[in-house]
Design an enzyme around this catalytic site. Sequence first.
Site, short mmCIF file in Angstrom:
data_model
loop_
_atom_site.label_atom_id
_atom_site.label_comp_id
_atom_site.label_asym_id
_atom_site.label_seq_id
_atom_site.Cartn_x
_atom_site.Cartn_y
_atom_site.Cartn_z
N MET A 1 -1.94 15.09 2.70
CA MET A 1 -2.71 15.94 3.59
C MET A 1 -2.20 17.36 3.52
O MET A 1 -1.01 17.61 3.48
CB MET A 1 -2.55 15.48 5.05
CG MET A 1 -3.08 14.13 5.33
SD MET A 1 -4.82 13.96 5.07
CE MET A 1 -5.44 13.85 6.70
N CYS A 2 -3.06 18.17 3.53
CA CYS A 2 -2.73 19.59 3.67
C CYS A 2 -2.45 19.87 5.15
O CYS A 2 -2.46 18.97 5.99
CB CYS A 2 -3.89 20.46 3.21
SG CYS A 2 -4.60 19.95 1.62
N ARG A 3 -2.22 21.10 5.45
CA ARG A 3 -2.05 21.56 6.84
C ARG A 3 -2.96 22.76 7.05
O ARG A 3 -3.11 23.59 6.14
CB ARG A 3 -0.61 21.99 7.12
CG ARG A 3 0.45 20.96 6.81
CD ARG A 3 0.68 19.98 7.95
NE ARG A 3 -0.25 18.90 7.95
CZ ARG A 3 -0.31 17.94 8.90
NH1 ARG A 3 0.52 17.97 9.91
NH2 ARG A 3 -1.19 16.99 8.82
#
Length: 248
Positions: free
Chosen positions: A1-3
């Site tokens: 997951m990105c942020r």
Amino acid sequence: MCRHTAWLGRPRTLADLVVDPPYGLLRQSWQPRRQRQGRVNADGFGVGWYSGEGPEPARYRRAGPIWQDRSFLSLAGHVRSGCVLAAVRSATAGTPAGEEACAPFQLGREVLLSHNGAVPLAAVAPLVSAGDLARLGSTVDSAFVAALVESRLGEGLPAALAGAVAAVAEVAPQARLNLLATDGRTVSATAWGDTLCWRVGDAGAVVASEPSDDEPGWVQVPDRSLLTLTGDGCSVSPLAIPEPEGSA
Ligand code: GLN
């Protein structure tokens, strides 16, 4: 997951949102604290902001880690905006590299969108026309999601996010779909498979994948929720969970 993270409120510098907080997006790019998938977010980054010079936002995206971009770190302290959306990327396996694959994507003239998560392409590709995808300039899974949001923008931003999540979840129940979008006046976000929180202060409100400091005031958003932030405050409501395909 990105942020990802967004700000809506009094104008503040990009550095104030992204660079300076002790656990802000810059720190999250190499040491996120609540990320459930992936360990670092070094596959690019992007920042979009509204300057007041017309409805279109400015966008700055790069394919490398944010911590290596000295030019961004230099300008971030000098650019102010009352509405900012920023993201750091941990590319999903099998997706293309490059700044075109980095959020924020621009939908129409005014809207910026980021996606934390992963979506099986085989499931969503039939939902998106080649023309819609070409406009977004990438074949990353997030661009397919962006196209689905774009096609629903006439319903308003929160409904467009909710509709896109429902459409993807129907064909791909395992998809992770934390979306964050803004048109410069409203910020809308979904929690669907990863963390999301918000905090309101005197000067405005921030929405983020995870808290950027250990100060009080952060509110965790329950999974399967839709968050909407306007100048009047923040509301969170449950998202409908589509029935699995084939059920009555
Ligand atoms: N799937 C998207 C990408 O590859 C988002 C990745 C993520 O949330 N880590 O860019």
